[in-house]
Each structure stands twice: as structure tokens, then as C-alpha cells.
Enzyme design. Sequence first.
Site, PDB file in Angstrom:
ATOM      1  N   ASP A   1     -48.238  38.492  10.466  1.00 28.06           N
ATOM      2  CA  ASP A   1     -49.431  39.285  10.780  1.00 28.06           C
ATOM      3  C   ASP A   1     -50.591  38.442  11.324  1.00 28.06           C
ATOM      4  OD1 ASP A   1     -48.051  41.496   9.812  1.00 28.06           O
ATOM      5  OD2 ASP A   1     -48.765  41.151   7.771  1.00 28.06           O
TER       6      ASP A   1
ATOM      7  N   LYS B   1     -49.829  38.260  16.463  1.00 29.79           N
ATOM      8  CA  LYS B   1     -48.913  37.853  17.540  1.00 29.79           C
ATOM      9  C   LYS B   1     -48.842  38.926  18.619  1.00 29.79           C
ATOM     10  CE  LYS B   1     -45.709  37.591  14.388  1.00 29.79           C
ATOM     11  NZ  LYS B   1     -46.528  37.740  13.167  1.00 29.79           N
ATOM     12  N   GLY B   2     -48.837  40.216  18.171  1.00 31.99           N
ATOM     13  CA  GLY B   2     -48.728  41.325  19.125  1.00 31.99           C
ATOM     14  C   GLY B   2     -49.848  41.285  20.144  1.00 31.99           C
TER      15      GLY B   2
ATOM     16  N   GLY C   1     -44.451  44.417  12.245  1.00 30.03           N
ATOM     17  CA  GLY C   1     -45.373  45.442  12.747  1.00 30.03           C
ATOM     18  C   GLY C   1     -46.371  44.721  13.617  1.00 30.03           C
ATOM     19  N   HIS C   2     -46.264  44.902  14.917  1.00 27.51           N
ATOM     20  CA  HIS C   2     -47.133  44.200  15.861  1.00 27.51           C
ATOM     21  C   HIS C   2     -48.078  45.199  16.508  1.00 27.51           C
ATOM     22  CE1 HIS C   2     -44.038  40.690  16.364  1.00 27.51           C
ATOM     23  NE2 HIS C   2     -44.357  40.942  15.112  1.00 27.51           N
TER      24      HIS C   2
ATOM     25  N   GLN D   1     -42.586  37.813  12.150  1.00 25.65           N
ATOM     26  CA  GLN D   1     -42.863  37.169  10.855  1.00 25.65           C
ATOM     27  C   GLN D   1     -43.679  35.899  11.114  1.00 25.65           C
ATOM     28  OE1 GLN D   1     -39.284  38.434  11.310  1.00 25.65           O
ATOM     29  NE2 GLN D   1     -40.446  40.214  10.681  1.00 25.65           N
TER      30      GLN D   1
ATOM     31  N   ARG E   1     -49.310  48.196   2.793  1.00 17.98           N
ATOM     32  CA  ARG E   1     -49.690  47.476   1.566  1.00 17.98           C
ATOM     33  C   ARG E   1     -50.947  46.640   1.813  1.00 17.98           C
ATOM     34  NH1 ARG E   1     -44.406  44.108   0.019  1.00 17.98           N
ATOM     35  NH2 ARG E   1     -44.290  43.963   2.280  1.00 17.98           N
TER      36      ARG E   1
ATOM     37  N   MET F   1     -58.930  36.459  14.719  1.00 13.20           N
ATOM     38  CA  MET F   1     -59.787  37.066  13.694  1.00 13.20           C
ATOM     39  C   MET F   1     -61.001  36.199  13.331  1.00 13.20           C
ATOM     40  SD  MET F   1     -57.161  39.352  12.985  1.00 13.20           S
ATOM     41  CE  MET F   1     -57.528  40.245  11.536  1.00 13.20           C
TER      42      MET F   1
HETATM   43  P1  GDP Z   1     -48.709  40.660  14.098  1.00 14.00           P
HETATM   44  O1  GDP Z   1     -47.690  41.174  13.163  1.00 14.00           O
HETATM   45  O2  GDP Z   1     -48.786  39.154  14.086  1.00 14.00           O
HETATM   46  O3  GDP Z   1     -48.573  41.179  15.510  1.00 14.00           O
HETATM   47  O4  GDP Z   1     -50.127  41.162  13.543  1.00 14.00           O
HETATM   48  P2  GDP Z   1     -50.470  42.655  13.012  1.00 14.00           P
HETATM   49  O5  GDP Z   1     -50.561  43.562  14.176  1.00 14.00           O
HETATM   50  O6  GDP Z   1     -49.576  43.036  11.896  1.00 14.00           O
HETATM   51  O7  GDP Z   1     -51.888  42.403  12.349  1.00 14.00           O
HETATM   52  C1  GDP Z   1     -52.987  41.960  13.071  1.00 14.00           C
HETATM   53  C2  GDP Z   1     -54.105  43.004  12.963  1.00 14.00           C
HETATM   54  O8  GDP Z   1     -55.336  42.432  13.372  1.00 14.00           O
HETATM   55  C3  GDP Z   1     -53.918  44.194  13.873  1.00 14.00           C
HETATM   56  O9  GDP Z   1     -54.458  45.331  13.244  1.00 14.00           O
HETATM   57  C4  GDP Z   1     -54.721  43.822  15.125  1.00 14.00           C
HETATM   58  O10 GDP Z   1     -55.159  44.959  15.854  1.00 14.00           O
HETATM   59  C5  GDP Z   1     -55.891  43.120  14.496  1.00 14.00           C
HETATM   60  N1  GDP Z   1     -56.498  42.035  15.294  1.00 14.00           N
HETATM   61  C6  GDP Z   1     -55.939  41.237  16.221  1.00 14.00           C
HETATM   62  N2  GDP Z   1     -56.803  40.277  16.623  1.00 14.00           N
HETATM   63  C7  GDP Z   1     -57.948  40.497  15.937  1.00 14.00           C
HETATM   64  C8  GDP Z   1     -59.223  39.838  15.881  1.00 14.00           C
HETATM   65  O11 GDP Z   1     -59.467  38.829  16.534  1.00 14.00           O
HETATM   66  N3  GDP Z   1     -60.147  40.360  15.045  1.00 14.00           N
HETATM   67  C9  GDP Z   1     -59.908  41.458  14.285  1.00 14.00           C
HETATM   68  N4  GDP Z   1     -60.889  41.901  13.501  1.00 14.00           N
HETATM   69  N5  GDP Z   1     -58.733  42.094  14.290  1.00 14.00           N
HETATM   70  C10 GDP Z   1     -57.757  41.619  15.097  1.00 14.00           C
HETATM   71  P1  IMO Z   2     -44.845  40.537  11.419  1.00 21.73           P
HETATM   72  O1  IMO Z   2     -43.872  40.289  12.548  1.00 21.73           O
HETATM   73  C1  IMO Z   2     -45.865  39.932   7.213  1.00 21.73           C
HETATM   74  C2  IMO Z   2     -42.543  39.507   4.407  1.00 21.73           C
HETATM   75  C3  IMO Z   2     -42.481  40.631   3.397  1.00 21.73           C
HETATM   76  C4  IMO Z   2     -41.870  39.903   2.225  1.00 21.73           C
HETATM   77  C5  IMO Z   2     -40.868  38.956   2.897  1.00 21.73           C
HETATM   78  C6  IMO Z   2     -39.452  39.478   2.955  1.00 21.73           C
HETATM   79  O2  IMO Z   2     -45.555  41.827  11.488  1.00 21.73           O
HETATM   80  O3  IMO Z   2     -45.736  39.349  11.226  1.00 21.73           O
HETATM   81  P2  IMO Z   2     -38.244  41.362   4.407  1.00 21.73           P
HETATM   82  O4  IMO Z   2     -38.500  42.829   4.491  1.00 21.73           O
HETATM   83  O5  IMO Z   2     -38.319  40.648   5.712  1.00 21.73           O
HETATM   84  O6  IMO Z   2     -36.982  41.037   3.661  1.00 21.73           O
HETATM   85  O7  IMO Z   2     -39.431  40.805   3.460  1.00 21.73           O
HETATM   86  O8  IMO Z   2     -41.356  38.771   4.223  1.00 21.73           O
HETATM   87  N1  IMO Z   2     -42.573  39.951   5.821  1.00 21.73           N
HETATM   88  C7  IMO Z   2     -43.682  40.013   6.554  1.00 21.73           C
HETATM   89  N2  IMO Z   2     -44.970  39.797   6.226  1.00 21.73           N
HETATM   90  N3  IMO Z   2     -45.541  40.254   8.484  1.00 21.73           N
HETATM   91  C8  IMO Z   2     -44.253  40.457   8.841  1.00 21.73           C
HETATM   92  O9  IMO Z   2     -43.880  40.665  10.127  1.00 21.73           O
HETATM   93  C9  IMO Z   2     -43.262  40.375   7.849  1.00 21.73           C
HETATM   94  N4  IMO Z   2     -41.927  40.539   7.846  1.00 21.73           N
HETATM   95  C10 IMO Z   2     -41.522  40.266   6.611  1.00 21.73           C
HETATM   96  O10 IMO Z   2     -43.757  41.135   3.104  1.00 21.73           O
HETATM   97  O11 IMO Z   2     -42.843  39.109   1.593  1.00 21.73           O
HETATM   98 MG    MG Z   3     -47.522  42.477  11.519  1.00 22.79          MG
END
Ligand code: GDP
Ligand code: IMO
Ligand code: MG
Length: 437
Positions: free
Chosen positions: A13, A16-17, A40-41, A226, A305, A333
Site C-alpha cells: 500500500d 504503487k498504483g 488493491g491499487h 504487496q 481494515r 504521502m
Molecule cells: P498500492 O497498493 O501501493 O497501490 O496503494 P493503495 O492504493 O492500496 O493505497 C494508497 C492510498 O493512498 C490510495 O488511497 C491512494 O489514492 C492514496 N494516495 C496515493 N498517493 C498519495 C499521496 O501522496 N497523498 C495522499 N494523501 N494519498 C495518496
Molecule cells: P498491495 O499490492 C498490504 C498482507 C496481508 C497479510 C499478509 C498475507 O495493495 O500493496 P495474503 O492475503 O497475501 O495471504 O496476506 O500480506 N498483504 C498486503 N498488505 N497491501 C497488499 O497489497 C497486501 N497483500 C497482502 O494484509 O498481512
Molecule cells: Mg494496496
Amino acid sequence: MPGTCVIGLQWGDEAKGKLVDLLTAEHEIVVRYLGGANAGHTVVTGGEQFKLHHIPSGILNPGVDNVIGPGVVVNPAVILQEIDGLEQRAISVDRLKISDRVHLVFPWHITEDHLTNARLVGGENIGTTLRGIGPCYRDKVGRTTAIRLGDLFRSDFAERVERIVEIKRQQLSAFDPDIAGQLDAPAIIDEYRGYARRLEPFACDTTPWLLDAVEADRAILFEGAQGSLLDIDHGTFPFVTSTNSSGVGVAAGAGVPFKAVGRMIGVAKAYTTRVGGGPFPTELEDAMGDRIRELGNEYGTTTGRPRRCGWFDAVAVRYAARLSGVDEIALMMLDVVSRLPEVRVCTKYRIGERETGDFPSHVDDLRQVEPVWESFAGWETDITGARVWDDLPLAAQRYIQRIAELVGRPVTRVSVGPDRVQTIDVPLERTALEAGG
Ligand code: GDP
Ligand code: IMO
Ligand code: MG
């Protein structure tokens, strides 16, 4: 031109997306190569938010090929929902290709994930995403009860499912005979035949296709999922995912030679988050942690979560950057920490009398470390409107440069909000390493 890869340097998280979506403009092909619906990106553009689980974050850029490589595990129901959701918002999926080698998630995998996740590991729950990821990869490695996308289109598909359901019933009845009895082979066969019809236009052997692209020097972007610290071999085992989610996993997951990746971009938040169980040395289990969660909206993209929040851990990120072969860092961020009265970074770990910059291999040792802190007076400024380096307060610039110095890699991009446009390219002379810190 060797490809670019985007890798998370923390526990997932890292945004990356957002970065992949931005970089897609400079590439012709985007490849997801590991994980599945656990990822979840998020991409935000023009006030619209897109959440992607399997589909590469390049999909929002028309004219780009998007590939789901052999290392991914696909839940057909979830990917079809994603496809439908995109099409309803007028995003074309015509240029999506899914490797026929991907392993499929079946209902028994989700059941197994629920049953095994509830079993404690050394007193703590792994806290998986309950998407059946671990059980699906376990079957892939075990081979005898695995089903790949290509198998869906074969004449012996029904027979294969019937045989596997029989085995799964026996295995699951050791946990719970009622649950085992609920596995209904004919219903599953029907359901998956429906998915097969819809997935067939996307399925192909992406391996020779990607190898042709590599040899033709097409610009390829590999999208990590991840994070490096969730890597099955190099992360905080057993509180990890089931793949090599650090940079070492790219070639295997995508099906390309190592040489196909030339530039490694590591993504890190300006603080740290983690979802699920496992040690987290810089975790803030107090009001500051809550404040970061609210400011950063730190709730899981996939599971909703609340994410555990803490300060930036330079020991962990430096380890991840070295392991993943990272050339440069995108620091995300920054707007979140820019609101706080004080910002901290962990520069070393203290273990008893000793200080170390090394990341321990065993979680019990990681649990014992005490962070050594460096503290920064907060700049308490809304920087979400900053677009160039000089828009950032001096204290924020110093924070970025200190992180680069501690991690040992230049910070070349800074993100100040979720939208595509809320991004700052750091001028070369300001990337800390060139600037000498
Ligand atoms: P990923 O799994 O690495 O692609 O990241 P996620 O999408 O799960 O989580 C990143 C969250 O931060 C998302 O809700 C994005 O929209 C948000 N986001 C991305 N860059 C920034 C930033 O620079 N500042 C803030 N406040 N939010 C951001
Ligand atoms: P993105 O690509 C954050 C974590 C889970 C758990 C562990 C194992 O959005 O960054 P799993 O379901 O893979 O067997 O869970 O890994 N986990 C992540 N945490 N972002 C993710 O993906 C994750 N994918 C798995 O929360 O701790
Ligand atoms: Mg994510």
C-alpha cells in the site's frame, strides 16, 4: 530499452498504483506479475477513483497493452467484476491479456484461508486478506490439486474439478465436516464454465508475447504488488504473503529474463503502514498513530481494515531498497506528515547495548528491537497544492533529503496527494545523493 519496475519498499500500500499510472505515459506495456485479489491499487485522476486488484494500473491509459503474467493468481469472479466496472466507466479492456498459466482461485481456497488464518502463528494471527491467495499458491507448488486458466478450456476440466473436490473434501473434513460437505462439484464446474466463456478472449500464452516485446525493445513497465517486507523468503516470515514480492520476484513472475528490467523504482510512504499481523518496530499505538490513519485515510483498499500506522523506518526501507536493487525512490504521502507537529524517522535499531542498521531475519529478533529516533520539527503546512520542488517548505525538503541519505538512494519523485497531478519531480541537483545530502 530495458524495462522499468515499480516495487513497494514497505509492507504494501505504498501507492504503487498511483506511480504506475503516472509512469504508464512513458511505456507501451504494463505487466502485473504476482499476487492477486489481495492487492488493491488505487488510481485517482480528474476527481475519479479507480481501485484495481488484478488488472494493471496502466489500464486507464488508452493505447497501452496490459498483461497479467504467469505469476499472478486470478479469482475469475473478482477479475470479471473489475472488467465490468471499468467498462461501465467507459475504460476499454480490449488490450488486456491474461496468461493462460495463471493459477485460479477456487472456493475451497477461500475456505482454507479462513480456516488456517484463524490458527495462530506463535500467538499471533497472520491476518491475511482472506482472498485464498496462500492456499492457491500452496496448490500451485504442490501441483496435484492446482488448476490453471488454460485448464478451463480443456475437455477434461470437469473431471479435474471432480477429482480435486474429492481430495479437498477429505482434507477439509479434518477441520470441519460441514464445510467440507458444502463443496458442490457440479455447481463449481458450471460456475467456472461461465467464467471460461467470458475470460477466453483475454487468455493467451503471454510468455512468448512478452519475450517478443523484450526483444523488440518495447518499453515495458512491471507493476509490483504487496511490498518487499512481505516477501515470502526475505520479508518478516511468517507474516508475509506467498510470493517473492520484493524486486527479486519480477523475472520469475512475469516470465522475462532478469536483463529485461533496467530501472528499479522503489515506492515508500513518508511514514509506514502495515495491515495484518507481524512485528512493526516503528508502530504508533497511540493518538499519533490514529492521527496518521485519519490524515492518510489508511483503511485497506481490498479489505477496508484499518491499517497500522507508524514512523518511517529507514532500516527496513534501506534493506528493502538494497534487496530489490532499487535505483531511485518515489516518496509518497508527504502531505500526511506535513500536517504533524513533529515527524520522526527510525535511523537504526537498538538491540540491548548494540546498535545496528541491519534488518533481522527472524521475527522474534525484530520484535526485540528498539528504534533509534531522529526527530524533525513539523512544518505543519498544507502542501497538497505543491507542484514543483520550490513549492515545498525547506523543512520538508530537508526531510526528503535525509530519507534519501539514510536509505542510500536518491528520492526522484514526491507525492503530495492521491491525484496524478499531485506529484513533484525532484530536480536532479536536489536528489539528495547528488546534492551530498
Ligand atoms: P498500492 O497498493 O501501493 O497501490 O496503494 P493503495 O492504493 O492500496 O493505497 C494508497 C492510498 O493512498 C490510495 O488511497 C491512494 O489514492 C492514496 N494516495 C496515493 N498517493 C498519495 C499521496 O501522496 N497523498 C495522499 N494523501 N494519498 C495518496
Ligand atoms: P498491495 O499490492 C498490504 C498482507 C496481508 C497479510 C499478509 C498475507 O495493495 O500493496 P495474503 O492475503 O497475501 O495471504 O496476506 O500480506 N498483504 C498486503 N498488505 N497491501 C497488499 O497489497 C497486501 N497483500 C497482502 O494484509 O498481512
Ligand atoms: Mg494496496
